[in-house]
Write a protein that holds these residues in place. Structure first.
Motif, PDB file in Angstrom:
ATOM      1  N   SER A  11      -1.944  63.679  11.798  1.00  0.00           N
ATOM      2  CA  SER A  11      -2.403  62.897  12.946  1.00  0.00           C
ATOM      3  C   SER A  11      -2.800  63.767  14.145  1.00  0.00           C
ATOM      4  CB  SER A  11      -1.321  61.904  13.375  1.00  0.00           C
ATOM      5  OG  SER A  11      -0.138  62.607  13.733  1.00  0.00           O
ATOM      6  N   LYS A  12      -2.365  65.026  14.158  1.00  0.00           N
ATOM      7  CA  LYS A  12      -2.712  65.947  15.243  1.00  0.00           C
ATOM      8  C   LYS A  12      -3.902  66.840  14.884  1.00  0.00           C
ATOM      9  CE  LYS A  12       2.009  66.036  16.873  1.00  0.00           C
ATOM     10  NZ  LYS A  12       3.219  66.825  17.054  1.00  0.00           N
ATOM     11  N   GLY A  13      -4.470  66.635  13.684  1.00  0.00           N
ATOM     12  CA  GLY A  13      -5.618  67.425  13.262  1.00  0.00           C
ATOM     13  C   GLY A  13      -5.269  68.718  12.562  1.00  0.00           C
ATOM     14  N   ASN A  14      -3.973  68.947  12.288  1.00  0.00           N
ATOM     15  CA  ASN A  14      -3.553  70.158  11.580  1.00  0.00           C
ATOM     16  C   ASN A  14      -3.813  70.005  10.087  1.00  0.00           C
ATOM     17  OD1 ASN A  14      -2.462  71.322  13.970  1.00  0.00           O
ATOM     18  ND2 ASN A  14      -0.697  69.963  13.745  1.00  0.00           N
ATOM     19  N   PRO A  15      -4.348  71.040   9.432  1.00  0.00           N
ATOM     20  CA  PRO A  15      -4.629  70.938   7.994  1.00  0.00           C
ATOM     21  C   PRO A  15      -3.351  70.718   7.190  1.00  0.00           C
ATOM     22  CG  PRO A  15      -5.415  73.039   8.907  1.00  0.00           C
ATOM     23  CD  PRO A  15      -4.691  72.323   9.991  1.00  0.00           C
ATOM     24  N   ILE A  16      -3.474  69.925   6.152  1.00  0.00           N
ATOM     25  CA  ILE A  16      -2.366  69.649   5.244  1.00  0.00           C
ATOM     26  C   ILE A  16      -2.697  70.266   3.897  1.00  0.00           C
ATOM     27  CG2 ILE A  16      -1.107  67.853   4.005  1.00  0.00           C
ATOM     28  CD1 ILE A  16      -1.792  65.953   6.310  1.00  0.00           C
ATOM     29  N   LYS A  17      -1.746  70.998   3.325  1.00  0.00           N
ATOM     30  CA  LYS A  17      -1.938  71.542   1.981  1.00  0.00           C
ATOM     31  C   LYS A  17      -1.842  70.369   1.017  1.00  0.00           C
ATOM     32  CE  LYS A  17      -0.496  75.399  -0.856  1.00  0.00           C
ATOM     33  NZ  LYS A  17       0.422  76.527  -0.974  1.00  0.00           N
ATOM     34  N   SER A  18      -2.951  70.036   0.378  1.00  0.00           N
ATOM     35  CA  SER A  18      -3.008  68.838  -0.441  1.00  0.00           C
ATOM     36  C   SER A  18      -3.970  69.031  -1.599  1.00  0.00           C
ATOM     37  CB  SER A  18      -3.457  67.668   0.439  1.00  0.00           C
ATOM     38  OG  SER A  18      -3.394  66.471  -0.255  1.00  0.00           O
ATOM     39  N   SER A  19      -3.580  68.559  -2.768  1.00  0.00           N
ATOM     40  CA  SER A  19      -4.433  68.634  -3.947  1.00  0.00           C
ATOM     41  C   SER A  19      -3.877  67.713  -5.026  1.00  0.00           C
ATOM     42  CB  SER A  19      -4.514  70.082  -4.469  1.00  0.00           C
ATOM     43  OG  SER A  19      -3.225  70.573  -4.781  1.00  0.00           O
ATOM     44  N   ALA A  20      -4.618  67.542  -6.090  1.00  0.00           N
ATOM     45  CA  ALA A  20      -4.185  66.767  -7.248  1.00  0.00           C
ATOM     46  C   ALA A  20      -4.758  67.439  -8.489  1.00  0.00           C
ATOM     47  CB  ALA A  20      -4.677  65.329  -7.157  1.00  0.00           C
ATOM     48  N   HIS A  21      -4.112  67.218  -9.610  1.00  0.00           N
ATOM     49  CA  HIS A  21      -4.665  67.738 -10.854  1.00  0.00           C
ATOM     50  C   HIS A  21      -5.947  66.988 -11.208  1.00  0.00           C
ATOM     51  CE1 HIS A  21      -0.445  69.153 -11.209  1.00  0.00           C
ATOM     52  NE2 HIS A  21      -1.083  70.218 -11.655  1.00  0.00           N
ATOM     53  N   TYR A  22      -5.900  65.655 -11.059  1.00  0.00           N
ATOM     54  CA  TYR A  22      -7.066  64.829 -11.369  1.00  0.00           C
ATOM     55  C   TYR A  22      -7.272  63.796 -10.269  1.00  0.00           C
ATOM     56  CZ  TYR A  22      -6.704  66.548 -16.176  1.00  0.00           C
ATOM     57  OH  TYR A  22      -6.654  67.337 -17.289  1.00  0.00           O
ATOM     58  N   CYS A  23      -8.524  63.540  -9.935  1.00  0.00           N
ATOM     59  CA  CYS A  23      -8.914  62.443  -9.045  1.00  0.00           C
ATOM     60  C   CYS A  23      -9.756  61.488  -9.881  1.00  0.00           C
ATOM     61  CB  CYS A  23      -9.713  62.959  -7.857  1.00  0.00           C
ATOM     62  SG  CYS A  23      -8.748  63.968  -6.725  1.00  0.00           S
ATOM     63  N   VAL A  24      -9.472  60.203  -9.751  1.00  0.00           N
ATOM     64  CA  VAL A  24     -10.129  59.197 -10.581  1.00  0.00           C
ATOM     65  C   VAL A  24     -10.691  58.087  -9.698  1.00  0.00           C
ATOM     66  CG1 VAL A  24      -9.831  57.616 -12.534  1.00  0.00           C
ATOM     67  CG2 VAL A  24      -8.387  59.658 -12.369  1.00  0.00           C
ATOM     68  N   ASP A  25     -11.968  57.742  -9.911  1.00  0.00           N
ATOM     69  CA  ASP A  25     -12.532  56.545  -9.301  1.00  0.00           C
ATOM     70  C   ASP A  25     -13.098  55.684 -10.423  1.00  0.00           C
ATOM     71  OD1 ASP A  25     -15.105  57.524  -9.916  1.00  0.00           O
ATOM     72  OD2 ASP A  25     -15.535  58.118  -7.860  1.00  0.00           O
ATOM     73  N   ASP A  27     -15.934  55.551 -11.925  1.00  0.00           N
ATOM     74  CA  ASP A  27     -16.864  56.104 -12.916  1.00  0.00           C
ATOM     75  C   ASP A  27     -16.719  57.601 -13.150  1.00  0.00           C
ATOM     76  OD1 ASP A  27     -17.990  57.088 -10.596  1.00  0.00           O
ATOM     77  OD2 ASP A  27     -19.862  56.000 -10.787  1.00  0.00           O
ATOM     78  N   THR A  28     -15.745  58.246 -12.498  1.00  0.00           N
ATOM     79  CA  THR A  28     -15.631  59.696 -12.602  1.00  0.00           C
ATOM     80  C   THR A  28     -14.178  60.142 -12.599  1.00  0.00           C
ATOM     81  OG1 THR A  28     -17.651  59.843 -11.267  1.00  0.00           O
ATOM     82  CG2 THR A  28     -16.396  61.870 -11.559  1.00  0.00           C
ATOM     83  N   ILE A  29     -13.919  61.174 -13.400  1.00  0.00           N
ATOM     84  CA  ILE A  29     -12.648  61.891 -13.336  1.00  0.00           C
ATOM     85  C   ILE A  29     -12.995  63.326 -12.972  1.00  0.00           C
ATOM     86  CG2 ILE A  29     -10.650  62.759 -14.606  1.00  0.00           C
ATOM     87  CD1 ILE A  29     -10.972  60.360 -16.496  1.00  0.00           C
ATOM     88  N   VAL A  30     -12.358  63.837 -11.937  1.00  0.00           N
ATOM     89  CA  VAL A  30     -12.563  65.220 -11.524  1.00  0.00           C
ATOM     90  C   VAL A  30     -11.251  65.959 -11.661  1.00  0.00           C
ATOM     91  CG1 VAL A  30     -13.198  66.750  -9.620  1.00  0.00           C
ATOM     92  CG2 VAL A  30     -14.376  64.563  -9.893  1.00  0.00           C
ATOM     93  N   GLN A  31     -11.250  67.029 -12.440  1.00  0.00           N
ATOM     94  CA  GLN A  31     -10.054  67.867 -12.502  1.00  0.00           C
ATOM     95  C   GLN A  31     -10.157  68.884 -11.375  1.00  0.00           C
ATOM     96  OE1 GLN A  31      -9.069  69.832 -16.213  1.00  0.00           O
ATOM     97  NE2 GLN A  31      -7.015  70.281 -15.449  1.00  0.00           N
ATOM     98  N   CYS A  32      -9.216  68.813 -10.442  1.00  0.00           N
ATOM     99  CA  CYS A  32      -9.234  69.673  -9.260  1.00  0.00           C
ATOM    100  C   CYS A  32      -8.331  70.889  -9.426  1.00  0.00           C
ATOM    101  CB  CYS A  32      -8.781  68.890  -8.032  1.00  0.00           C
ATOM    102  SG  CYS A  32      -9.760  67.420  -7.708  1.00  0.00           S
ATOM    103  N   VAL A  33      -7.265  70.740 -10.200  1.00  0.00           N
ATOM    104  CA  VAL A  33      -6.287  71.805 -10.404  1.00  0.00           C
ATOM    105  C   VAL A  33      -5.931  71.820 -11.890  1.00  0.00           C
ATOM    106  CG1 VAL A  33      -3.946  72.610  -9.822  1.00  0.00           C
ATOM    107  CG2 VAL A  33      -5.344  71.490  -8.071  1.00  0.00           C
ATOM    108  N   GLN A  34      -5.864  72.993 -12.486  1.00  0.00           N
ATOM    109  CA  GLN A  34      -5.435  73.094 -13.880  1.00  0.00           C
ATOM    110  C   GLN A  34      -4.000  72.593 -14.005  1.00  0.00           C
ATOM    111  OE1 GLN A  34      -7.327  74.085 -16.577  1.00  0.00           O
ATOM    112  NE2 GLN A  34      -8.975  74.014 -15.068  1.00  0.00           N
ATOM    113  N   CYS A  35      -3.673  71.908 -15.088  1.00  0.00           N
ATOM    114  CA  CYS A  35      -2.342  71.328 -15.251  1.00  0.00           C
ATOM    115  C   CYS A  35      -1.231  72.390 -15.292  1.00  0.00           C
ATOM    116  CB  CYS A  35      -2.282  70.443 -16.491  1.00  0.00           C
ATOM    117  SG  CYS A  35      -3.227  68.909 -16.282  1.00  0.00           S
ATOM    118  N   ARG A  36      -1.555  73.598 -15.674  1.00  0.00           N
ATOM    119  CA  ARG A  36      -0.541  74.664 -15.693  1.00  0.00           C
ATOM    120  C   ARG A  36      -0.195  75.147 -14.285  1.00  0.00           C
ATOM    121  NH1 ARG A  36      -5.230  77.065 -17.549  1.00  0.00           N
ATOM    122  NH2 ARG A  36      -6.099  78.610 -16.149  1.00  0.00           N
TER     123      ARG A  36
END
Length: 163
Positions: A11-25, A27-36
């Motif tokens: 809320s103060k505009g500071n970056p947050i360390k954030s990610s996911a292995h997969y993002c799903v909507d 019509d698309t699945i995006v692998q953002c991080v390897q599962c290992r």
């Protein structure tokens, strides 16, 4: 995936360390991080699971989670589960209790697999400032029904299954 790419902030505009292995909507699945590798999507549980982000919000109603867009998104994930994740990681198609989440977090992982949400982790581990998504209206029973009734090449569709 675009949300992570743009760099989420608090809320103060500071970056947050954030990610996911997969993002799903719908019509698309995006692998953002390897599962290992560790994805930073579930505070308190990052190293212990495969992080999946659905295109939705904790504030969605049950009806919104059961609209055509969300059901297509669910179907895409279920296909990923059956064709990739479950064959490799043997994830049971059931919901983890708070007790099971705490056992996994304390190192008892050899016999416990299943599904939980950010909200479940926040509650079970009393994570300060933790996430609440996908929210109380996420159709857990429908999700599990879809997982258990999926057949390759056949979409159960929005007009079938429990509401």
């Amino acid at each position: 995936a675009q949300w992570f790419h743009n760099g989420p902030a608090d809320s103060k505009g500071n970056p947050i360390k954030s990610s996911a292995h997969y993002c799903v909507d719908s019509d698309t699945i995006v692998q953002c991080v390897q599962c290992r590798d560790v994805a930073f999507g579930a505070k308190g549980f990052n190293r212990l699971g495969i992080q999946i982000e659905f295109a939705g919000r904790a504030s969605q109603t049950r009806e919104q989670w059961l609209d055509v867009y969300s059901l297509r998104m669910m179907q895409l994930f279920i296909r990923l589960y059956h064709e990739v994740l479950n064959p490799k990681y043997h994830i049971q198609a059931h919901w983890l209790s708070d007790i099971a989440i705490r056992r996994i977090e304390s190192g008892h992982t050899h016999d416990l697999t299943g599904f939980c949400t950010h909200g479940d982790i926040t509650r079970a581990l009393s994570v300060p400032g933790g996430h609440t998504d996908p929210g109380p209206n996420f159709p857990r029973m429908r999700f599990l029904w879809e997982l258990q009734n999926w057949q390759s090449g056949k979409n159960t569709g929005p007009d079938t299954g429990p509401r």
